[in-house]
Structure formats: C-alpha cells, structure tokens
Design a protein around this motif. Structure first.
Motif, short mmCIF file in Angstrom:
data_model
loop_
_atom_site.label_atom_id
_atom_site.label_comp_id
_atom_site.label_asym_id
_atom_site.label_seq_id
_atom_site.Cartn_x
_atom_site.Cartn_y
_atom_site.Cartn_z
N ARG A 139 5.30 4.76 7.79
CA ARG A 139 4.72 3.41 7.81
C ARG A 139 4.56 2.87 6.40
O ARG A 139 3.93 3.49 5.54
CB ARG A 139 3.36 3.43 8.51
N GLN A 140 5.17 1.71 6.18
CA GLN A 140 4.93 0.94 4.95
C GLN A 140 3.95 -0.18 5.29
O GLN A 140 4.04 -0.78 6.37
CB GLN A 140 6.24 0.36 4.43
N VAL A 141 3.04 -0.47 4.38
CA VAL A 141 1.96 -1.42 4.66
C VAL A 141 1.89 -2.46 3.54
O VAL A 141 1.91 -2.11 2.35
CB VAL A 141 0.60 -0.70 4.77
N TRP A 142 1.78 -3.73 3.94
CA TRP A 142 1.56 -4.82 3.00
C TRP A 142 0.31 -5.60 3.42
O TRP A 142 0.16 -5.93 4.61
CB TRP A 142 2.74 -5.79 2.98
N LEU A 143 -0.56 -5.89 2.48
CA LEU A 143 -1.71 -6.75 2.73
C LEU A 143 -1.34 -8.15 2.25
O LEU A 143 -1.03 -8.36 1.07
CB LEU A 143 -2.95 -6.24 1.98
N ILE A 144 -1.35 -9.09 3.17
CA ILE A 144 -0.85 -10.44 2.90
C ILE A 144 -1.98 -11.46 3.09
O ILE A 144 -2.76 -11.37 4.05
CB ILE A 144 0.31 -10.81 3.86
N GLN A 145 -2.06 -12.42 2.18
CA GLN A 145 -2.98 -13.53 2.35
C GLN A 145 -2.22 -14.83 2.14
O GLN A 145 -1.55 -15.03 1.12
CB GLN A 145 -4.16 -13.45 1.38
N GLN A 146 -2.32 -15.72 3.14
CA GLN A 146 -1.70 -17.03 3.08
C GLN A 146 -2.80 -18.06 3.33
O GLN A 146 -3.24 -18.24 4.47
CB GLN A 146 -0.60 -17.16 4.14
N GLY A 147 -3.27 -18.70 2.27
CA GLY A 147 -4.40 -19.61 2.42
C GLY A 147 -5.64 -18.83 2.83
O GLY A 147 -6.01 -17.84 2.19
N ASP A 148 -6.27 -19.25 3.93
CA ASP A 148 -7.46 -18.56 4.42
C ASP A 148 -7.11 -17.44 5.40
O ASP A 148 -8.01 -16.80 5.96
CB ASP A 148 -8.40 -19.56 5.12
N THR A 149 -5.84 -17.21 5.62
CA THR A 149 -5.41 -16.22 6.59
C THR A 149 -5.12 -14.88 5.91
O THR A 149 -4.38 -14.82 4.94
CB THR A 149 -4.15 -16.69 7.34
N LYS A 150 -5.71 -13.83 6.47
CA LYS A 150 -5.43 -12.49 5.99
C LYS A 150 -4.76 -11.71 7.11
O LYS A 150 -5.19 -11.78 8.27
CB LYS A 150 -6.72 -11.77 5.57
N MET A 151 -3.71 -11.00 6.77
CA MET A 151 -3.02 -10.19 7.76
C MET A 151 -2.51 -8.91 7.12
O MET A 151 -2.35 -8.83 5.90
CB MET A 151 -1.88 -10.97 8.42
N GLN A 170 0.83 -1.19 0.00
CA GLN A 170 0.00 0.00 0.00
C GLN A 170 0.88 1.26 0.00
O GLN A 170 2.08 1.19 0.26
CB GLN A 170 -0.91 -0.01 1.23
N PRO A 171 0.28 2.42 -0.29
CA PRO A 171 1.06 3.66 -0.26
C PRO A 171 1.68 3.90 1.12
O PRO A 171 1.08 3.60 2.15
CB PRO A 171 0.02 4.74 -0.59
N THR A 172 2.88 4.45 1.12
CA THR A 172 3.58 4.77 2.37
C THR A 172 2.90 5.94 3.07
O THR A 172 2.47 6.90 2.43
CB THR A 172 5.05 5.11 2.09
N LEU A 173 2.79 5.84 4.39
CA LEU A 173 2.14 6.87 5.19
C LEU A 173 3.15 7.55 6.11
O LEU A 173 4.07 6.90 6.62
CB LEU A 173 1.02 6.25 6.05
N ASN A 174 2.95 8.83 6.34
CA ASN A 174 3.71 9.56 7.35
C ASN A 174 2.75 9.87 8.50
O ASN A 174 1.76 10.59 8.31
CB ASN A 174 4.30 10.84 6.78
N LEU A 175 3.03 9.32 9.66
CA LEU A 175 2.10 9.38 10.78
C LEU A 175 2.69 10.17 11.94
O LEU A 175 3.87 10.05 12.26
CB LEU A 175 1.75 7.97 11.27
N MET A 176 1.81 10.96 12.58
CA MET A 176 2.14 11.61 13.84
C MET A 176 1.07 11.22 14.84
O MET A 176 -0.12 11.32 14.56
CB MET A 176 2.19 13.13 13.68
N ASN A 177 1.49 10.75 16.00
CA ASN A 177 0.56 10.41 17.07
C ASN A 177 0.92 11.21 18.31
O ASN A 177 2.07 11.16 18.77
CB ASN A 177 0.63 8.92 17.41
N ALA A 178 -0.05 11.92 18.85
CA ALA A 178 0.13 12.61 20.13
C ALA A 178 -0.60 11.82 21.20
O ALA A 178 -1.81 11.58 21.09
CB ALA A 178 -0.41 14.04 20.05
#
Length: 315
Positions: free
Chosen positions: A133-145, A38-46
């Motif tokens: 934050r870099q994000v990857w959507l992964i599916q392995q069999g019936d598992t999504k993470m 997914q697109p890279t995000l720049n995050l700030m958390n207070a």
C-alpha cells in the motif's frame, strides 16, 4: 466507530506508475507540509467467516490485519449505498497477537441475523489478502482525503485474484470532492470505478460467480433504475477483467442501452459516443481487446461523471 466513505478505482498494473507519478506531483506542487506521500506499507489481512458464509450474507466482514509487527482486528458493516461509493461502519482494535478477540464485538451493533453469535464457534479463515500500500495525504481547499494505491492479491483454497486499485477516502469536506479529484486522476490515468471490495473478491473465489444487485421491481423512479443499471454496468466491466473474457463486452454494451434512457441528454450523448468507440474497438484482434479497453480513459471518466450526477440527484 467511524463511517468510512470512499471511492474505489480499478486500474491495470501497467498504469500504476502513472497514477503514482500523478499523486506525487500533486504533493510536490503543494505548499502544505501535510500534503505528502507516506511510507509504503506491506499489509496482510486474514478474513474470517463460517463455511457457509454467514458473516458475508449478514453484511459484515471480520478480519485481522498484520502491519509492522502490529495486529489490528477490524469489523466492517455493509452500511449504505452511495451509488458507486462505499459508506460503511468500521470498528478497529489493537491486539496483542494474531488471534481474534470476539469479546470486543460487544461494542458493535451487529446485523440482526448475527446478534446471537452462534456463528462464532464455526469461524475459520476464509481467505487472505497480501498487498503493498502506497499512501498520499491530499488536501484540496477545505477537503482532506487519503488516497491509497494497493497492489497484491487475494488468495483462498479456491484460487486467487489480483488487487490493483486506488481508494479515495474522504476525511473532511463534501462528498462531491471525491468525484472531482477522481476525475482529475482519470484525465491522466485510465482508471474505472469499482464497486467490488477485497472481501467480495475473496467470497467470489469460493462461489465462482459474479454478484449483481437486485433489480428494482414495480413502479420505480427513473433515478432508481439509473442507479441499478449503473451498478450493473460497473460490475460487468470489472468482471470482464477478472474473468479475462472480452465476450463480456457485449453485456457491458447492452447495459449502456438500458442506462441511456435514465440519464440527462449530455450523459446520454456521451454514452452513445462511447458505445460507438467500443464497437470499433471490438473489431480489433481478439487477443488485444482487453489491452485496448484497459487503456481507454474515456470509460473511467464517463463512469465518474455518471456517478457524480447520480449522487447529486440523491441529495
């Protein structure tokens, strides 16, 4: 409300590209269009708390996240321990600005010590995190993470700490799949299991001390002792790099000896082999010990295998 179940892996910044390349390759090999980076995000958390840390002590984190000119208020509660994994309650609301809206907390079953909300008049920004934050959507069999890679820092009036971690969050499927996929990562990249959240890093900057779990007392099962020593073991490893002090390798190795009798033979033998390897490494140039430790794939793999076994026993 969602229950967030995730496995956190720490790594040193020089191995981020290897981790990213591994995850990109997983996506490239998949015929499923939903498996993607997914697109890279720049995050700030207070993060907000009282001066004396009532929210953290009560088991709650309150933050506002800024991402792409949007503001999200989040509450996380401590939840339950899954031996190396994090299971927390999580509530989120979109906001119009970066100001807290405490009226939204009526939807949250607050911890008993915080229900009266007398703390609300004493809130202040305690620390903040800024990371990419870099994000990857992964599916392995019936598992999504969802696998995310965060790099940045935690800052507060008391100092700063680095953020360099992978988080594997289960979206659908069995919990065991998180460990199975993490072990695949650990075969290629030197990662280690971490039980220290970003919020805990912020609190640690103020307190200036390492937080350990409470040791079981009285007549307790071997499994309970194993879970305790396992968490202590993980904390010493993370603390060694936070403090940049190779002397903590000694209590890390001492914890191995406490953990061994609690485990089955094959894991006990693996710990013996690891301890012997650490003993040899400790003879190296003092300035290179942490660098050499950070590159050991065997540490993270064994952490994951022990965590996997502990979770199997608890079900």
């Amino acid at each position: 409300m969602a229950t967030e179940l995730e496995l956190k892996l720490m790594l040193q910044s020089e191995y981020l590209k290897s981790a990213s390349d591994f995850l990109d390759e997983i996506c490239a090999q998949s015929d499923d269009d939903t498996v993607s980076r997914q697109p890279t995000l720049n995050l700030m958390n207070a993060y907000y708390d009282t001066e004396d840390g009532q929210l953290m002590s009560g088991g709650m984190a309150l933050r506002i996240r800024a991402v792409n000119d949007q503001f999200i208020q989040t509450v996380k509660t401590r939840g339950t321990s899954r031996v190396g994994m994090h299971a927390r309650g999580e509530w989120e609301w979109q906001l119009e600005s970066d100001c807290l809206d405490l009226s939204l907390l009526k939807e949250v079953p607050l911890p008993d010590d915080l229900v009266a909300m007398t703390w609300s008049r004493q809130l202040q920004q305690a620390y903040r995190t800024d990371f990419q934050r870099q994000v990857w959507l992964i599916q392995q069999g019936d598992t999504k993470m969802e696998v995310v890679c965060d790099q940045g820092k935690v800052t507060s009036p008391y100092g700063e700490d680095s953020i360099c971690e992978l988080e594997l969050e289960l979206k659908n499927g069995p919990e065991a799949a998180l460990y199975e996929f993490a072990l695949r990562i650990a075969e290629c990249v030197p990662v280690q299991v971490s039980v220290v959240s970003k919020a805990q890093k912020g609190v640690r900057l103020k307190q200036g001390e390492i937080e350990f779990p409470q040791k079981p007392v009285g007549s307790v099962s071997r499994l309970a002792l194993a879970a305790y020593w396992y968490e202590v073991w993980l904390i010493y490893w993370e603390a060694m790099f936070f403090m940049q002090d190779e002397v903590l390798l000694q209590p890390f190795r001492h914890t191995i000896h406490q953990l061994r009798p609690c485990l089955p033979a094959h894991l006990d033998h693996a710990l013996v082999d690891l301890d012997n390897a650490l003993g040899e490494l400790y003879k190296a140039d003092e300035d290179k010990v942490l660098e050499l430790l950070a590159g050991l794939k065997s540490v993270g793999s064994l952490m994951l295998k022990i965590g996997q076994w502990l979770n199997q026993q608890s079900h």
